[in-house]
Design a protein around this motif. Structure first.
Motif, mmCIF file in Angstrom:
data_model
loop_
_atom_site.group_PDB
_atom_site.id
_atom_site.type_symbol
_atom_site.label_atom_id
_atom_site.label_comp_id
_atom_site.label_asym_id
_atom_site.label_seq_id
_atom_site.Cartn_x
_atom_site.Cartn_y
_atom_site.Cartn_z
ATOM 1 N N VAL A 1 52.350 35.527 30.621
ATOM 2 C CA VAL A 1 52.256 35.783 32.063
ATOM 3 C C VAL A 1 51.240 34.809 32.662
ATOM 4 N N THR A 2 51.639 34.083 33.704
ATOM 5 C CA THR A 2 50.750 33.101 34.336
ATOM 6 C C THR A 2 50.137 33.624 35.625
ATOM 7 N N GLU A 3 50.668 34.736 36.142
ATOM 8 C CA GLU A 3 50.105 35.338 37.351
ATOM 9 C C GLU A 3 50.415 36.826 37.378
ATOM 10 N N PHE A 4 49.590 37.556 38.109
ATOM 11 C CA PHE A 4 49.767 38.998 38.258
ATOM 12 C C PHE A 4 49.988 39.328 39.729
ATOM 13 N N ILE A 5 50.545 40.517 39.949
ATOM 14 C CA ILE A 5 50.686 41.056 41.301
ATOM 15 C C ILE A 5 49.795 42.288 41.406
ATOM 16 N N LEU A 6 48.890 42.276 42.365
ATOM 17 C CA LEU A 6 48.007 43.412 42.589
ATOM 18 C C LEU A 6 48.700 44.435 43.486
ATOM 19 N N MET B 1 40.636 41.317 48.252
ATOM 20 C CA MET B 1 41.265 42.566 48.677
ATOM 21 C C MET B 1 41.723 42.452 50.134
ATOM 22 N N LEU B 2 40.889 41.865 50.995
ATOM 23 C CA LEU B 2 41.228 41.703 52.414
ATOM 24 C C LEU B 2 42.428 40.778 52.586
ATOM 25 N N VAL B 3 42.475 39.694 51.801
ATOM 26 C CA VAL B 3 43.617 38.774 51.859
ATOM 27 C C VAL B 3 44.896 39.497 51.472
ATOM 28 N N ASN B 4 44.806 40.356 50.465
ATOM 29 C CA ASN B 4 45.990 41.068 49.989
ATOM 30 C C ASN B 4 46.551 42.047 51.019
ATOM 31 N N TYR C 1 43.499 47.320 42.954
ATOM 32 C CA TYR C 1 43.270 46.345 44.018
ATOM 33 C C TYR C 1 42.439 45.159 43.542
ATOM 34 N N PHE C 2 42.062 45.159 42.254
ATOM 35 C CA PHE C 2 41.416 43.989 41.658
ATOM 36 C C PHE C 2 41.654 44.035 40.147
ATOM 37 N N CYS C 3 41.274 42.959 39.469
ATOM 38 C CA CYS C 3 41.487 42.883 38.027
ATOM 39 C C CYS C 3 40.387 43.654 37.306
#
Length: 315
Positions: free
Chosen positions: A9-14, A81-84, A177-179
């Motif tokens: 996996v190269t990216e995750f979705i929060l 978090m705000l960007v998301n 909402y975060f890793c």
């Protein structure tokens, strides 16, 4: 911290706090306001302590260090978090996720031990006041702060190093909402036994041990306060400790709920609530607690405001 050979996996979705579109903008505005208060409050506390000569004491030196940790702790989590909240898809790359995890752990663990150092400072001030200047000298305080950061860096390196050996195959949606450690481990397609042992051991050390140390300090502090004959003296002694007790209760309580509860009881959705406290609410509350319930901070703030008003009138 590149993915390389470690993960497919190269990216995750929060997943974030909520999937309801109508709540995204109100939550964005709410947490933007909280973040602004956090930054202003903690930077203000650091600046106030730096500018006020009568606050150049061990207690406030440690408090300014706590404010710095809170500022960094919140900055690691809240901007992303705000960007998301306003982004169409809440994507975070594997290297970004591991970096966020690392620095979150550095400042979370550092805060645990900084609160312990502050409890020790109050213990010395109340139980051994005649030896306070020797016991809590500038050199001792500096070494205590260095030790706090060493604890944070060591714990974060251990956790993140173990996380880098974990494989993520297909599942890429982090229900958070975060890793964070626990939600990431839920996505693993390889064995996480070592990780869970490390999480349990280090969480117990970084939460349970400081909690015991703080409780032990306050047992002696309360015993000493009760021996003070004057009501005014007892009241003053209690007031210097009340703000620290409030900060400790909220921070360690939310951490314990997240990391020390049995896995059979824990729920990722339920875990978001205590996480909000120690990542976002506590960094905002700490400067408010220490300023509103501390006479010395109020006096220092009034002096600076009066001085600024005087200079403005002269000009």
């Amino acid at each position: 911290m590149a993915a390389g050979n470690h993960s497919l996996v190269t990216e995750f979705i929060l997943a974030g706090l909520t999937q309801q579109p109508e709540l995204q903008l109100p939550l964005f505005l709410l947490f933007l306001g909280i973040y602004v208060v956090t930054v202003v409050g903690n930077l203000g506390m650091i600046t106030l302590i730096g500018l006020s000569s009568h606050l150049h004491t061990p207690m406030y030196y440690l408090l300014s260090s706590l404010s710095f940790i809170d500022l960094c702790h919140s900055t690691v989590i809240t901007p992303k978090m705000l960007v998301n909240f306003v982004a169409e898809k809440n994507i975070i790359s594997y290297p970004e996720c591991m970096t966020q995890l690392y620095f979150f752990l550095v400042f979370a663990i550092s805060e645990c031990h900084m609160l312990t150092a502050m409890a020790y400072d109050r213990y010395v001030a109340i139980c051994n006041p005649l030896l306070y200047n020797v016991t809590m000298s500038y050199q001792v305080c500096s070494w205590m702060v260095v030790g706090v950061y060493i604890m944070g860096l060591t714990g974060a390196t251990a956790h993140t190093g173990c996380m880098l050996r974990v494989l993520f195959c297909k599942a890429d949606i982090i229900n958070h909402y975060f890793c964070d450690l626990v939600p990431l481990l839920e996505l693993s397609c390889s064995s996480t036994y070592i990780n869970k042992v490390v999480v349990l051991c280090l969480s117990a050390f970084n939460i349970f041990t400081p909690t015991l140390a703080i409780l032990g300090s306050y047992v002696f502090i309360i015993a000493s306060i009760l021996r003070i004959r004057s009501t005014e003296g007892r009241s003053k002694a209690f007031s210097t400790c009340s703000s620290h007790i409030s900060a400790v209760a909220v921070f360690f309580g939310s951490l314990a709920v997240m990391y020390l509860q049995p896995s059979s009881v824990s729920s990722e959705d339920q875990g978001k609530v205590p996480s909000l406290f120690y990542t976002i609410i506590v960094p905002m509350l700490n400067p408010l607690i220490y300023s509103l319930r501390n006479k010395d901070v109020k006096i220092a703030l009034n002096k600076i405001l009066e001085k600024r008003s005087f200079l403005c009138n002269l000009s």
